[in-house]
Design a protein around this motif. Structure first.
Motif, PDB file in Angstrom:
ATOM      1  N   VAL A 204       0.852  -1.208   0.000  1.00  0.00           N
ATOM      2  CA  VAL A 204       0.000   0.000   0.000  1.00  0.00           C
ATOM      3  C   VAL A 204       0.880   1.247   0.000  1.00  0.00           C
ATOM      4  O   VAL A 204       0.643   2.204  -0.756  1.00  0.00           O
ATOM      5  CB  VAL A 204      -0.935  -0.002   1.234  1.00  0.00           C
ATOM      6  CG1 VAL A 204      -1.487   1.395   1.503  1.00  0.00           C
ATOM      7  CG2 VAL A 204      -2.075  -0.991   1.043  1.00  0.00           C
ATOM      8  N   SER A 205       1.927   1.225   0.838  1.00  0.00           N
ATOM      9  CA  SER A 205       2.792   2.405   0.936  1.00  0.00           C
ATOM     10  C   SER A 205       3.591   2.628  -0.345  1.00  0.00           C
ATOM     11  O   SER A 205       3.954   3.764  -0.666  1.00  0.00           O
ATOM     12  CB  SER A 205       3.749   2.266   2.119  1.00  0.00           C
ATOM     13  OG  SER A 205       3.016   2.093   3.314  1.00  0.00           O
ATOM     14  N   ALA A 206       3.868   1.541  -1.082  1.00  0.00           N
ATOM     15  CA  ALA A 206       4.565   1.719  -2.362  1.00  0.00           C
ATOM     16  C   ALA A 206       3.709   2.556  -3.314  1.00  0.00           C
ATOM     17  O   ALA A 206       4.234   3.267  -4.170  1.00  0.00           O
ATOM     18  CB  ALA A 206       4.877   0.361  -2.990  1.00  0.00           C
ATOM     19  N   VAL A 207       2.389   2.500  -3.141  1.00  0.00           N
ATOM     20  CA  VAL A 207       1.499   3.296  -3.995  1.00  0.00           C
ATOM     21  C   VAL A 207       1.254   4.677  -3.392  1.00  0.00           C
ATOM     22  O   VAL A 207       1.422   5.701  -4.060  1.00  0.00           O
ATOM     23  CB  VAL A 207       0.151   2.559  -4.215  1.00  0.00           C
ATOM     24  CG1 VAL A 207      -0.814   3.437  -5.010  1.00  0.00           C
ATOM     25  CG2 VAL A 207       0.378   1.237  -4.938  1.00  0.00           C
ATOM     26  N   ILE A 208       0.849   4.738  -2.117  1.00  0.00           N
ATOM     27  CA  ILE A 208       0.431   6.039  -1.571  1.00  0.00           C
ATOM     28  C   ILE A 208       1.584   6.811  -0.938  1.00  0.00           C
ATOM     29  O   ILE A 208       1.453   7.997  -0.677  1.00  0.00           O
ATOM     30  CB  ILE A 208      -0.733   5.901  -0.574  1.00  0.00           C
ATOM     31  CG1 ILE A 208      -0.319   5.135   0.695  1.00  0.00           C
ATOM     32  CG2 ILE A 208      -1.927   5.239  -1.237  1.00  0.00           C
ATOM     33  CD1 ILE A 208      -1.436   5.100   1.762  1.00  0.00           C
ATOM     34  N   GLY A 209       2.719   6.147  -0.658  1.00  0.00           N
ATOM     35  CA  GLY A 209       3.872   6.836  -0.077  1.00  0.00           C
ATOM     36  C   GLY A 209       3.828   6.840   1.442  1.00  0.00           C
ATOM     37  O   GLY A 209       2.744   6.815   2.051  1.00  0.00           O
ATOM     38  N   SER A 210       5.006   6.888   2.036  1.00  0.00           N
ATOM     39  CA  SER A 210       5.075   6.837   3.505  1.00  0.00           C
ATOM     40  C   SER A 210       4.501   8.090   4.151  1.00  0.00           C
ATOM     41  O   SER A 210       4.012   8.059   5.282  1.00  0.00           O
ATOM     42  CB  SER A 210       6.529   6.621   3.957  1.00  0.00           C
ATOM     43  OG  SER A 210       7.361   7.646   3.445  1.00  0.00           O
ATOM     44  N   GLU A 211       4.527   9.219   3.439  1.00  0.00           N
ATOM     45  CA  GLU A 211       4.037  10.469   4.037  1.00  0.00           C
ATOM     46  C   GLU A 211       2.533  10.443   4.304  1.00  0.00           C
ATOM     47  O   GLU A 211       2.010  11.277   5.053  1.00  0.00           O
ATOM     48  CB  GLU A 211       4.396  11.668   3.153  1.00  0.00           C
ATOM     49  CG  GLU A 211       5.755  12.257   3.450  1.00  0.00           C
ATOM     50  CD  GLU A 211       5.973  12.546   4.942  1.00  0.00           C
ATOM     51  OE1 GLU A 211       5.281  13.412   5.484  1.00  0.00           O
ATOM     52  OE2 GLU A 211       6.829  11.874   5.557  1.00  0.00           O
ATOM     53  N   ALA A 212       1.819   9.490   3.669  1.00  0.00           N
ATOM     54  CA  ALA A 212       0.370   9.376   3.914  1.00  0.00           C
ATOM     55  C   ALA A 212       0.072   9.080   5.379  1.00  0.00           C
ATOM     56  O   ALA A 212      -1.050   9.294   5.847  1.00  0.00           O
ATOM     57  CB  ALA A 212      -0.214   8.277   3.025  1.00  0.00           C
TER      58      ALA A 212
END
Ligand code: SF4
Length: 380
Positions: A204-212
């Motif tokens: 999921v983070s690979a798509v939305i990014g860790s800053e989410a």
């Protein structure tokens, strides 16, 4: 295998376990939620809890997409599949998730419904192209990881003129579920779990990014470490969380730097934003209606929306009252707290969604954890 073997090295795991034991303050305890079912599976499969000190406890979260789909949406899919003109395409796990009154897609298929198991959205598109006389519906579920392929399938269907292809959209979003747990930890008067931080999802983070995940560190003062799915990834993330807690820091850290960036995959996010928009709310198993947590097709793509084409009515249905999936998905209970675990409910005869997918907490504990329980009992 490169990028796999080096993350499953037992000697390194023991070194990280020693560092965790050294870092964990014996005067306190640590409770970390692994949001994602992929992490739940890894923790069970590799016995990671056995490597942790007794005062470091992992709490299962709601990040298994099959598990959080409520009974009502399964019932809607079964009704849709029973229409004579419809071919419903679905991933294998969904076939066995119980709907109301013991119904399931597998039973509907046995009763004659045209339900086909597919491995990707492209399989469903191929069926639509090969059988233009059928109304081919893709039963789309999942978090931000599986949403981009659904968006691309819809755009491909339009480009190829596949007017017989639609999507029954059940895509949900990770951050609103974490917010739901933090804002409303209790469930029906049962106190929520104590949490000292989160292992953030990998794909999921690979798509939305860790800053989410920054709002959870800022607003709720919860440390977050985004981690990969291999055992050493999870162990390192736990060590990083313990160090944040000890230092009094609440930050988003990224252990999974080989796949995750702060901003994520901007191309995938743009594809999703073009095709989908937020629903006002969406029902999750164990959570009820969660505001702004689900996606639907934008008006520009409504021709591909199965709920529109087949005028599908929303169904709200109660869970099996004996099944504890709701409290397990919120981290309040564990699989062995359910009276049906391993008796009436097994992967062959699932009574709830958490026993179906390999990412479900009950299925993971049945497949791996129960043997360690047994070994511990024998030692004691
Ligand atoms: S063991 Fe079965 S019935 Fe019990 S919570 Fe898990 S899925 Fe539900």
């Amino acid at each position: 295998m490169k990028y796999v073997d080096e993350y499953r090295d037992g000697a390194v795991a023991r070194r990280i376990a020693a560092a965790i034991a050294k870092a964990a303050d014996p005067a306190r305890s640590y409770h970390f939620m692994e949001f994602c079912g992929g992490h739940t599976h890894a923790i069970s499969r590799y016995g990671l809890e056995d490597l942790l000190p007794a005062n470091v406890r992992m709490v299962h979260g709601p990040g298994c997409p099959v598990c959080v789909l409520p009974v009502g949406r399964i019932d809607m899919a079964i009704q849709l599949a029973l229409r004579p003109e419809v071919t419903l395409c679905t991933y294998g796990d969904l076939m066995r998730v119980p709907g109301s009154h013991g119904a399931s897609l597998l039973r509907a298929k046995a009763a004659g419904a045209d339900i086909r198991m597919v491995y990707s959205t492209l399989d469903a598109l191929a069926i639509a192209a090969a059988e233009p006389e059928r109304e081919v519906v893709f039963f789309a579920i999942g978090f931000e990881t599986t949403t981009p392929p659904t968006a691309l399938a819809i755009k491909l269907a339009r480009a190829r003129g596949l007017a017989n292809f639609t999507v029954f959209c059940n895509h949900v979003l990770t951050p609103p579920a974490i917010r739901g747990i933090l804002e409303h930890p209790d469930l029906d008067g049962v106190p929520g779990p104590r949490l000292d931080g989160f292992v953030g999802p990998a794909h999921v983070s690979a798509v939305i990014g860790s800053e989410a995940f920054a709002p959870f560190a800022r607003e709720f003062e919860q440390p977050v470490v985004v981690a990969g799915f291999e055992p050493l990834d999870v162990m390192q993330a736990i060590l990083m969380l313990i160090r944040q807690v000890n230092d009094g820091r609440q930050e988003v850290e990224n252990q999974y730097i080989r796949a995750v960036t702060p901003e994520g995959n901007v191309i995938a996010k743009a594809e999703v934003a073009e095709v989908f928009e937020l629903r006002d709310s969406f029902e999750w198993r164990g959570f009820g209606a969660v505001p702004l947590s689900g996606l639907r097709l934008r008006d520009a793509y409504r021709d591909f929306d199965a709920e529109q084409r087949f005028a599908m009515a929303e169904i709200s249905a109660a869970d099996n009252p004996a099944c504890e999936c709701g409290t397990i998905l919120r981290g309040i209970k564990r699989p062995t707290d359910c009276k049906l675990f391993g008796t009436l409910c097994t992967p062959e005869t699932p009574m709830g969604s958490c026993m179906v997918s390999s990412e479900g907490a009950c299925a993971a504990h049945w497949t791996y954890g129960r043997f360690r329980d047994h070994a511990r009992r024998n030692v004691a």
